[in-house]
Motif scaffolding. Structure first.
Motif, PDB file in Angstrom:
ATOM      1  N   LEU A  31       0.829  -1.201   0.000  1.00  0.00           N
ATOM      2  CA  LEU A  31       0.000   0.000   0.000  1.00  0.00           C
ATOM      3  C   LEU A  31       0.864   1.252   0.000  1.00  0.00           C
ATOM      4  CD1 LEU A  31      -2.414  -1.179   2.803  1.00  0.00           C
ATOM      5  CD2 LEU A  31      -2.821  -1.284   0.366  1.00  0.00           C
ATOM      6  N   ALA A  32       0.571   2.170  -0.882  1.00  0.00           N
ATOM      7  CA  ALA A  32       1.310   3.425  -0.928  1.00  0.00           C
ATOM      8  C   ALA A  32       0.682   4.457   0.003  1.00  0.00           C
ATOM      9  CB  ALA A  32       1.331   3.951  -2.351  1.00  0.00           C
ATOM     10  N   ASP A  33      -0.600   4.315   0.300  1.00  0.00           N
ATOM     11  CA  ASP A  33      -1.319   5.323   1.080  1.00  0.00           C
ATOM     12  C   ASP A  33      -1.492   4.960   2.546  1.00  0.00           C
ATOM     13  OD1 ASP A  33      -1.612   6.827  -1.224  1.00  0.00           O
ATOM     14  OD2 ASP A  33      -3.497   5.862  -1.749  1.00  0.00           O
ATOM     15  N   GLY A  34      -0.844   3.925   3.033  1.00  0.00           N
ATOM     16  CA  GLY A  34      -0.977   3.527   4.431  1.00  0.00           C
ATOM     17  C   GLY A  34      -1.947   2.377   4.594  1.00  0.00           C
ATOM     18  N   PRO A  35      -2.188   1.999   5.841  1.00  0.00           N
ATOM     19  CA  PRO A  35      -3.051   0.849   6.112  1.00  0.00           C
ATOM     20  C   PRO A  35      -4.514   1.140   5.775  1.00  0.00           C
ATOM     21  CG  PRO A  35      -2.472   1.957   8.148  1.00  0.00           C
ATOM     22  CD  PRO A  35      -1.672   2.612   7.057  1.00  0.00           C
ATOM     23  N   PRO A  36      -5.310   0.090   5.559  1.00  0.00           N
ATOM     24  CA  PRO A  36      -6.742   0.294   5.339  1.00  0.00           C
ATOM     25  C   PRO A  36      -7.353   0.997   6.545  1.00  0.00           C
ATOM     26  CG  PRO A  36      -6.112  -1.974   4.841  1.00  0.00           C
ATOM     27  CD  PRO A  36      -4.935  -1.328   5.489  1.00  0.00           C
ATOM     28  N   LEU A  37      -8.431   1.712   6.338  1.00  0.00           N
ATOM     29  CA  LEU A  37      -9.071   2.468   7.411  1.00  0.00           C
ATOM     30  C   LEU A  37      -9.554   1.586   8.555  1.00  0.00           C
ATOM     31  CD1 LEU A  37     -11.125   5.072   5.346  1.00  0.00           C
ATOM     32  CD2 LEU A  37      -8.958   5.409   6.554  1.00  0.00           C
ATOM     33  N   THR A  38      -9.803   0.314   8.279  1.00  0.00           N
ATOM     34  CA  THR A  38     -10.312  -0.586   9.312  1.00  0.00           C
ATOM     35  C   THR A  38      -9.209  -1.190  10.170  1.00  0.00           C
ATOM     36  OG1 THR A  38     -10.320  -2.380   7.707  1.00  0.00           O
ATOM     37  CG2 THR A  38     -12.390  -1.167   8.003  1.00  0.00           C
ATOM     38  N   GLY A  46       8.116   2.504  21.159  1.00  0.00           N
ATOM     39  CA  GLY A  46       8.700   3.256  20.064  1.00  0.00           C
ATOM     40  C   GLY A  46       8.605   2.601  18.703  1.00  0.00           C
ATOM     41  N   VAL A  47       7.941   1.452  18.613  1.00  0.00           N
ATOM     42  CA  VAL A  47       7.808   0.726  17.349  1.00  0.00           C
ATOM     43  C   VAL A  47       6.355   0.784  16.890  1.00  0.00           C
ATOM     44  CG1 VAL A  47       8.041  -1.521  16.219  1.00  0.00           C
ATOM     45  CG2 VAL A  47       9.685  -0.831  17.970  1.00  0.00           C
ATOM     46  N   ARG A  48       6.145   1.200  15.645  1.00  0.00           N
ATOM     47  CA  ARG A  48       4.795   1.264  15.083  1.00  0.00           C
ATOM     48  C   ARG A  48       4.359  -0.135  14.677  1.00  0.00           C
ATOM     49  NH1 ARG A  48       2.602   5.975  11.458  1.00  0.00           N
ATOM     50  NH2 ARG A  48       3.579   6.939  13.245  1.00  0.00           N
ATOM     51  N   ARG A  49       3.171  -0.536  15.142  1.00  0.00           N
ATOM     52  CA  ARG A  49       2.634  -1.858  14.817  1.00  0.00           C
ATOM     53  C   ARG A  49       1.243  -1.687  14.237  1.00  0.00           C
ATOM     54  NH1 ARG A  49       3.328  -5.821  19.696  1.00  0.00           N
ATOM     55  NH2 ARG A  49       2.869  -7.244  18.005  1.00  0.00           N
ATOM     56  N   HIS A  50       0.887  -2.554  13.279  1.00  0.00           N
ATOM     57  CA  HIS A  50      -0.436  -2.509  12.652  1.00  0.00           C
ATOM     58  C   HIS A  50      -1.169  -3.815  12.929  1.00  0.00           C
ATOM     59  CE1 HIS A  50       1.695   0.596  10.315  1.00  0.00           C
ATOM     60  NE2 HIS A  50       0.506   1.164  10.312  1.00  0.00           N
ATOM     61  N   PHE A  51      -2.480  -3.688  13.134  1.00  0.00           N
ATOM     62  CA  PHE A  51      -3.322  -4.847  13.413  1.00  0.00           C
ATOM     63  C   PHE A  51      -4.521  -4.824  12.476  1.00  0.00           C
ATOM     64  CE2 PHE A  51      -1.138  -3.642  17.306  1.00  0.00           C
ATOM     65  CZ  PHE A  51      -0.474  -4.813  17.602  1.00  0.00           C
ATOM     66  N   CYS A  52      -4.836  -5.990  11.900  1.00  0.00           N
ATOM     67  CA  CYS A  52      -5.954  -6.097  10.961  1.00  0.00           C
ATOM     68  C   CYS A  52      -7.281  -5.866  11.683  1.00  0.00           C
ATOM     69  CB  CYS A  52      -5.940  -7.461  10.278  1.00  0.00           C
ATOM     70  SG  CYS A  52      -6.341  -8.841  11.371  1.00  0.00           S
ATOM     71  N   GLU A  53      -8.329  -5.746  10.892  1.00  0.00           N
ATOM     72  CA  GLU A  53      -9.657  -5.481  11.448  1.00  0.00           C
ATOM     73  C   GLU A  53     -10.087  -6.585  12.418  1.00  0.00           C
ATOM     74  OE1 GLU A  53     -14.220  -4.615   9.961  1.00  0.00           O
ATOM     75  OE2 GLU A  53     -12.672  -5.008   8.481  1.00  0.00           O
ATOM     76  N   SER A  54      -9.858  -7.847  12.077  1.00  0.00           N
ATOM     77  CA  SER A  54     -10.278  -8.955  12.944  1.00  0.00           C
ATOM     78  C   SER A  54      -9.559  -8.917  14.288  1.00  0.00           C
ATOM     79  CB  SER A  54     -10.012 -10.298  12.262  1.00  0.00           C
ATOM     80  OG  SER A  54     -10.795 -10.431  11.111  1.00  0.00           O
ATOM     81  N   CYS A  55      -8.245  -8.754  14.266  1.00  0.00           N
ATOM     82  CA  CYS A  55      -7.478  -8.713  15.523  1.00  0.00           C
ATOM     83  C   CYS A  55      -7.849  -7.480  16.342  1.00  0.00           C
ATOM     84  CB  CYS A  55      -5.980  -8.724  15.235  1.00  0.00           C
ATOM     85  SG  CYS A  55      -5.393 -10.327  14.651  1.00  0.00           S
ATOM     86  N   SER A  56      -8.102  -6.365  15.666  1.00  0.00           N
ATOM     87  CA  SER A  56      -8.496  -5.148  16.373  1.00  0.00           C
ATOM     88  C   SER A  56      -9.826  -5.356  17.083  1.00  0.00           C
ATOM     89  CB  SER A  56      -8.620  -3.979  15.390  1.00  0.00           C
ATOM     90  OG  SER A  56      -7.379  -3.686  14.797  1.00  0.00           O
ATOM     91  N   ARG A  57     -10.792  -5.955  16.391  1.00  0.00           N
ATOM     92  CA  ARG A  57     -12.104  -6.192  17.001  1.00  0.00           C
ATOM     93  C   ARG A  57     -12.025  -7.182  18.162  1.00  0.00           C
ATOM     94  NH1 ARG A  57     -16.783  -4.662  14.151  1.00  0.00           N
ATOM     95  NH2 ARG A  57     -16.303  -3.673  12.165  1.00  0.00           N
ATOM     96  N   GLU A  58     -11.242  -8.245  17.970  1.00  0.00           N
ATOM     97  CA  GLU A  58     -11.134  -9.274  19.009  1.00  0.00           C
ATOM     98  C   GLU A  58     -10.459  -8.742  20.274  1.00  0.00           C
ATOM     99  OE1 GLU A  58      -9.044 -12.511  17.205  1.00  0.00           O
ATOM    100  OE2 GLU A  58     -10.657 -12.921  15.793  1.00  0.00           O
ATOM    101  N   ASN A  59      -9.647  -7.713  20.149  1.00  0.00           N
ATOM    102  CA  ASN A  59      -8.873  -7.210  21.287  1.00  0.00           C
ATOM    103  C   ASN A  59      -9.210  -5.769  21.647  1.00  0.00           C
ATOM    104  OD1 ASN A  59      -6.894  -9.527  21.744  1.00  0.00           O
ATOM    105  ND2 ASN A  59      -6.815  -9.206  19.542  1.00  0.00           N
TER     106      ASN A  59
END
Length: 72
Positions: A31-38, A46-59
């Motif tokens: 992705l050139a524009d960053g992570p999906p909005l979900t 100090g480390v940037r981490r990304h979580f998918c929609e499913s993991c975000s909802r579950e936690n």
């Protein structure tokens, strides 16, 4: 700002890197524009981490439980 890899100084922007969920490994593709909005972004030690929609909802409760009261 980051530096280009060694040997590459052509002034072009770096190729988009594939985005992968830091919890389950689900890929959002390159992705050139960053992570999906979900998806959720977190900075941990100090480390940037990304979580998918499913993991975000579950936690969600655990994520909200770490926020300062100014955020809620």
């Amino acid at each position: 700002m980051t530096s280009p890899p060694a040997g590459r100084d052509d002034g072009s922007a770096a190729d988009p890197q594939p985005l992968v969920c830091d919890r389950c490994g689900t890929s959002a593709g390159a992705l050139a524009d960053g992570p999906p909005l979900t998806w959720t972004c977190s900075v941990e030690n100090g480390v940037r981490r990304h979580f998918c929609e499913s993991c975000s909802r579950e936690n969600l409760r655990a994520i909200e439980g770490r926020l300062d009261s100014d955020w809620w």
